[in-house]
Design a protein around this motif. Structure first.
Motif, PDB file in Angstrom:
ATOM      1  N   ILE A  96       0.865  -1.181  -0.216  1.00 41.63           N
ATOM      2  CA  ILE A  96      -0.049   0.044  -0.080  1.00 41.63           C
ATOM      3  C   ILE A  96       0.900   1.419  -0.115  1.00 41.63           C
ATOM      4  O   ILE A  96       1.619   1.451   1.061  1.00 41.63           O
ATOM      5  CB  ILE A  96      -1.020  -0.235   1.159  1.00 41.63           C
ATOM      6  CG1 ILE A  96      -1.990  -1.355   1.226  1.00 41.63           C
ATOM      7  CG2 ILE A  96      -1.813   1.266   1.161  1.00 41.63           C
ATOM      8  CD1 ILE A  96      -2.702  -1.380   2.330  1.00 41.63           C
ATOM      9  N   GLN A  97       0.732   2.181  -1.132  1.00 44.53           N
ATOM     10  CA  GLN A  97       1.434   3.354  -1.118  1.00 44.53           C
ATOM     11  C   GLN A  97       1.091   4.329  -0.111  1.00 44.53           C
ATOM     12  O   GLN A  97       2.184   4.847   0.548  1.00 44.53           O
ATOM     13  CB  GLN A  97       1.412   3.825  -2.568  1.00 44.53           C
ATOM     14  CG  GLN A  97       1.684   3.060  -3.496  1.00 44.53           C
ATOM     15  CD  GLN A  97       3.277   2.664  -3.533  1.00 44.53           C
ATOM     16  OE1 GLN A  97       4.132   3.479  -3.232  1.00 44.53           O
ATOM     17  NE2 GLN A  97       3.453   1.360  -4.080  1.00 44.53           N
ATOM     18  N   ASP A  98      -0.127   4.521   0.343  1.00 44.48           N
ATOM     19  CA  ASP A  98      -0.681   5.593   1.253  1.00 44.48           C
ATOM     20  C   ASP A  98      -1.471   4.801   1.994  1.00 44.48           C
ATOM     21  O   ASP A  98      -2.627   4.718   1.911  1.00 44.48           O
ATOM     22  CB  ASP A  98      -1.304   6.747   0.453  1.00 44.48           C
ATOM     23  CG  ASP A  98      -1.690   7.960   1.273  1.00 44.48           C
ATOM     24  OD1 ASP A  98      -1.482   7.794   2.261  1.00 44.48           O
ATOM     25  OD2 ASP A  98      -2.384   8.962   0.641  1.00 44.48           O
ATOM     26  N   THR A  99      -0.742   4.725   3.390  1.00 46.56           N
ATOM     27  CA  THR A  99      -1.401   3.902   4.454  1.00 46.56           C
ATOM     28  C   THR A  99      -2.352   4.691   5.111  1.00 46.56           C
ATOM     29  O   THR A  99      -3.407   4.340   5.755  1.00 46.56           O
ATOM     30  CB  THR A  99      -0.552   3.380   5.209  1.00 46.56           C
ATOM     31  OG1 THR A  99       0.409   4.318   5.872  1.00 46.56           O
ATOM     32  CG2 THR A  99       0.562   2.471   4.736  1.00 46.56           C
ATOM     33  N   ARG A 100      -2.149   5.935   5.135  1.00 48.00           N
ATOM     34  CA  ARG A 100      -3.162   7.015   5.785  1.00 48.00           C
ATOM     35  C   ARG A 100      -4.593   6.722   5.113  1.00 48.00           C
ATOM     36  O   ARG A 100      -5.506   6.757   5.724  1.00 48.00           O
ATOM     37  CB  ARG A 100      -2.661   8.426   5.705  1.00 48.00           C
ATOM     38  CG  ARG A 100      -3.691   9.350   6.501  1.00 48.00           C
ATOM     39  CD  ARG A 100      -3.143  10.821   6.400  1.00 48.00           C
ATOM     40  NE  ARG A 100      -2.787  11.151   5.158  1.00 48.00           N
ATOM     41  CZ  ARG A 100      -3.908  11.656   4.348  1.00 48.00           C
ATOM     42  NH1 ARG A 100      -5.107  11.907   4.918  1.00 48.00           N
ATOM     43  NH2 ARG A 100      -3.736  12.270   3.207  1.00 48.00           N
ATOM     44  N   ARG A 101      -4.615   6.947   3.893  1.00 51.01           N
ATOM     45  CA  ARG A 101      -5.939   6.777   3.236  1.00 51.01           C
ATOM     46  C   ARG A 101      -6.631   5.430   3.507  1.00 51.01           C
ATOM     47  O   ARG A 101      -7.765   5.280   3.558  1.00 51.01           O
ATOM     48  CB  ARG A 101      -5.696   7.212   1.542  1.00 51.01           C
ATOM     49  CG  ARG A 101      -5.298   8.675   1.431  1.00 51.01           C
ATOM     50  CD  ARG A 101      -5.147   8.977  -0.045  1.00 51.01           C
ATOM     51  NE  ARG A 101      -6.500   8.701  -0.690  1.00 51.01           N
ATOM     52  CZ  ARG A 101      -6.691   8.474  -1.911  1.00 51.01           C
ATOM     53  NH1 ARG A 101      -5.710   8.794  -2.909  1.00 51.01           N
ATOM     54  NH2 ARG A 101      -7.863   8.520  -2.607  1.00 51.01           N
ATOM     55  N   TYR A 102      -5.570   4.529   3.394  1.00 48.81           N
ATOM     56  CA  TYR A 102      -6.032   3.049   3.512  1.00 48.81           C
ATOM     57  C   TYR A 102      -7.044   2.896   4.946  1.00 48.81           C
ATOM     58  O   TYR A 102      -8.053   2.277   4.950  1.00 48.81           O
ATOM     59  CB  TYR A 102      -5.133   1.969   3.365  1.00 48.81           C
ATOM     60  CG  TYR A 102      -5.690   0.614   3.936  1.00 48.81           C
ATOM     61  CD1 TYR A 102      -6.163  -0.285   2.817  1.00 48.81           C
ATOM     62  CD2 TYR A 102      -5.190  -0.006   5.015  1.00 48.81           C
ATOM     63  CE1 TYR A 102      -6.606  -1.387   3.201  1.00 48.81           C
ATOM     64  CE2 TYR A 102      -5.516  -1.318   5.193  1.00 48.81           C
ATOM     65  CZ  TYR A 102      -6.248  -1.848   4.426  1.00 48.81           C
ATOM     66  OH  TYR A 102      -6.689  -3.306   4.775  1.00 48.81           O
ATOM     67  N   GLU A 127      -8.194   5.234   6.861  1.00 43.06           N
ATOM     68  CA  GLU A 127      -9.267   6.039   7.122  1.00 43.06           C
ATOM     69  C   GLU A 127     -10.483   5.380   6.247  1.00 43.06           C
ATOM     70  O   GLU A 127     -11.629   5.416   6.681  1.00 43.06           O
ATOM     71  CB  GLU A 127      -8.940   7.415   6.179  1.00 43.06           C
ATOM     72  CG  GLU A 127      -8.178   8.243   6.882  1.00 43.06           C
ATOM     73  CD  GLU A 127      -7.861   9.648   6.234  1.00 43.06           C
ATOM     74  OE1 GLU A 127      -8.468   9.712   5.303  1.00 43.06           O
ATOM     75  OE2 GLU A 127      -7.261  10.483   7.061  1.00 43.06           O
TER      76      GLU A 127
END
Length: 591
Positions: A414-420, A422
């Motif tokens: 996963i490139q952007d874990t924050r968005r995942y 959320e």
């Protein structure tokens, strides 16, 4: 012997049999059953096939192997006792042959009466075959159910012929009282044919046939011969082939003596007479003494038997035993132990065990012979069993103790874990504090609500007694509602309740045939089922209601409650049949 028979008559079965204590031979020909006394030149008993009303047979465990033929003539019957060494088989051959004759005659009678051949029903007259297994010697009596033998038959199960299926049907009716009553109500009441009745019960016939074909193993119980006392107070022992087989298997020395002396040197009757007078027979019975006469045959057999029981059995080679169950392989690992063997459990170490050893060996040897007669003697070992390390590992290695290998998997990158995270958290808007709301005010209100309720957590909470009384009343009220009300079995007389149950079962059976015959190719059967339903509703149910009303209003209500489901189902079926008949007429009118 050929002069005994008529032209074209041939003998199909014959056996040695006694008739009224006279020895002779019974014959079954293609025309009649005949009995000829020993030395006679013509039959003294001759019964044509068409004159036979039914037959009875003695039970398998009865002392005498008998068959009783009942003629159509009133109060006329003939009992034959089979006397040969193969009496049971010969009796069964006669029974099967006679059953086939009676079944074929019933089929012919149904066809002549305008029936459907093999679909014919039962006959309550003299044409129905009767077979009974009596539990004691003498003249057996058939019960009410046993007199209801099925008449018409088709080819038997698994190609075993009509007599096998006839016997299976009859045995099922004799064993199941409810099935017999249903058969009587439906088939003899001409609601359904014999074949239609058994069509949905093929599984019962298959199970019955399979059970009958299973060979029963020999009992391991120790044979105990008990004498019978006659009218003149004389004591006699009854020796059937089964008893003789058990004696010979229990005592091999007796079997050897029997093979050596019978029938060349001694008759069978003389041999067993001397056996019952010998010391061999009386050695284990109370009241024995030294009054038994000397007998070379049985005294020698007694010595052989005692010598066999005194000698220890041969040691068994354990080479072929699997190492996982061979307890002797780990004996060297148990020298150092906190416990010692119990000397009282060792065979022959104490006085009591020495006295019991011969009896224990006799029981063990007899049990081994019974086992060998069932599964056959053990095959000699060809050598030690090869040691299979793979089999040992499969037995002793536990999968839970093995190191588990990680399963191969694809790593999620996963490139952007924050968005995942959320997105996995769901909608958080509803959990946000309203705009202008102070969190301190929220906590203050919660504290005030908690303190104003005056909840004291450190004191026990007392429940008033009135609450317990209310709960108990509610429990009793709910229990009374859940209790089943009095049904017909408690309110109706037993006989009337049985008739109501039979009517209910018959109605349900006819309903099943009704709904199974709604297709156009079964229109004739469908109309017949409609008439049967109307007969059940207008005759059987009405008669039961009249009987119940004569016993009081409570019995009438119970009868209505019992028959209401069946009446509703019959009314629904008749309405469906009326609607189906009116549909073609409406279609023609619209066209």
């Amino acid at each position: 012997m050929s002069s005994m028979w008529e032209a074209g008559e041939s003998v199909t079965t014959q056996a040695m049999a006694q008739y009224r204590k006279r020895s002779g031979t019974v014959y079954m020909t293609n025309r009649r059953l005949a009995w000829v006394p020993d030395g006679g030149l013509a039959p003294t008993i001759s019964i044509k096939h068409d004159d036979i009303k039914g037959l009875f047979v003695s039970a398998e465990t009865a002392a005498k192997v008998m068959i009783k033929i009942v003629e159509i003539k009133p109060d006329t019957s003939h009992a034959f006792v089979f006397t040969s060494g193969n009496a049971v088989k010969e009796r069964n051959d006669f029974k099967d042959r006679l059953s086939t004759i009676l079944a074929e005659r019933q089929i012919r009678a149904n066809v002549a009466a305008g029936g459907t051949g093999s679909n014919g029903g039962l006959s309550s007259g003299g044409g129905s075959p009767v077979i009974s297994d009596a539990s004691a010697p003498g003249t057996p009596k058939a019960s009410a159910q046993s007199r209801m033998g099925p008449g018409g038959v088709r080819r038997g199960l698994n190609g075993s012929g009509p007599s096998a299926e006839l016997k299976a049907r009859f045995e099922l009716l004799k064993q199941n009282k409810e099935l017999a009553m249903l058969h009587k109500e439906l088939v003899m009441g001409k609601h359904v044919t014999e074949e239609e009745f058994w069509e949905s019960r093929k599984h019962l016939l298959r199970n019955k046939t399979a059970m009958d074909q299973q060979q029963k193993g020999q009992s391991s119980a120790w044979l105990d011969l008990k004498p019978e006392t006659g009218e003149s107070n004389d004591v006699k022992y009854v020796m059937t082939p089964q008893v003789i087989h058990s004696v010979c298997q229990q005592y091999p020395s007796i079997k050897r003596a029997y093979d050596n002396f019978v029938p060349d040197k001694l008759s069978e009757a003389e041999f067993w007479k001397r056996y019952f007078q010998s010391r061999f027979f009386h050695r284990s019975r109370s009241g024995r003494g030294a009054n038994e006469p000397d007998d070379d045959i049985f005294d020698k057999a007694l010595e052989e038997d005692e010598e066999e029981t005194k000698s220890a059995p041969k040691r068994i080679k354990l080479d072929h035993i699997n190492m996982l169950v061979d307890l002797s392989t780990t004996e060297e690992d148990h020298f150092e132990s906190y416990t010692t063997p119990d000397s009282t459990m060792a065979a022959g170490k104490t006085k009591e065990s020495k006295e019991a050893m011969p009896l224990i060996r006799r029981f063990n040897r007899y049990a081994q012979r019974v086992l060998n007669s069932t599964i056959g003697p053990k095959k000699p070992s060809t050598g030690s069993e090869p040691f299979n390390i793979n089999g040992v590992e499969r037995a002793i290695v536990l999968d839970d103790l093995r190191e588990q290998k990680e399963a191969s998997r694809i790593i999620l990158d996963i490139q952007d874990t924050r968005r995942y995270f959320e997105s996995q958290g769901g909608d958080l808007k509803s959990s946000k504090i309203a705009e202008g709301e102070d969190p301190a005010d929220i906590l203050k209100r919660c504290y005030e609500d908690f303190t104003t309720n005056e909840v004291e957590l450190n004191k026990p909470f007392a429940i008033p007694e009135s609450t317990f009384d209310t709960l108990m009343k509610n429990v009793k009220a709910n229990r009374a509602k859940m209790m089943p009300p009095k049904d017909g079995s408690q309110l109706l007389p037993p006989q009337l309740y049985q008739e109501a149950t039979a009517c209910h079962a018959a109605g349900n059976e006819i309903l099943r045939h009704f709904w199974a015959s709604t297709s156009p190719d079964k229109a004739a059967k469908h109309m017949r089922m409609v008439e049967s339903l109307k007969k059940i509703r207008d005759e059987n149910v009405k008669a039961l209601m009249i009987q119940a009303s004569s016993l009081g209003a409570e019995c009438l209500d119970a009868m209505k409650m019992m028959l209401k489901p069946m009446q509703s189902a019959i009314q629904k079926a008749l309405k469906h049949a009326e609607t189906a008949r009116s549909k073609p007429a409406i279609t023609r009118k619209l066209a």
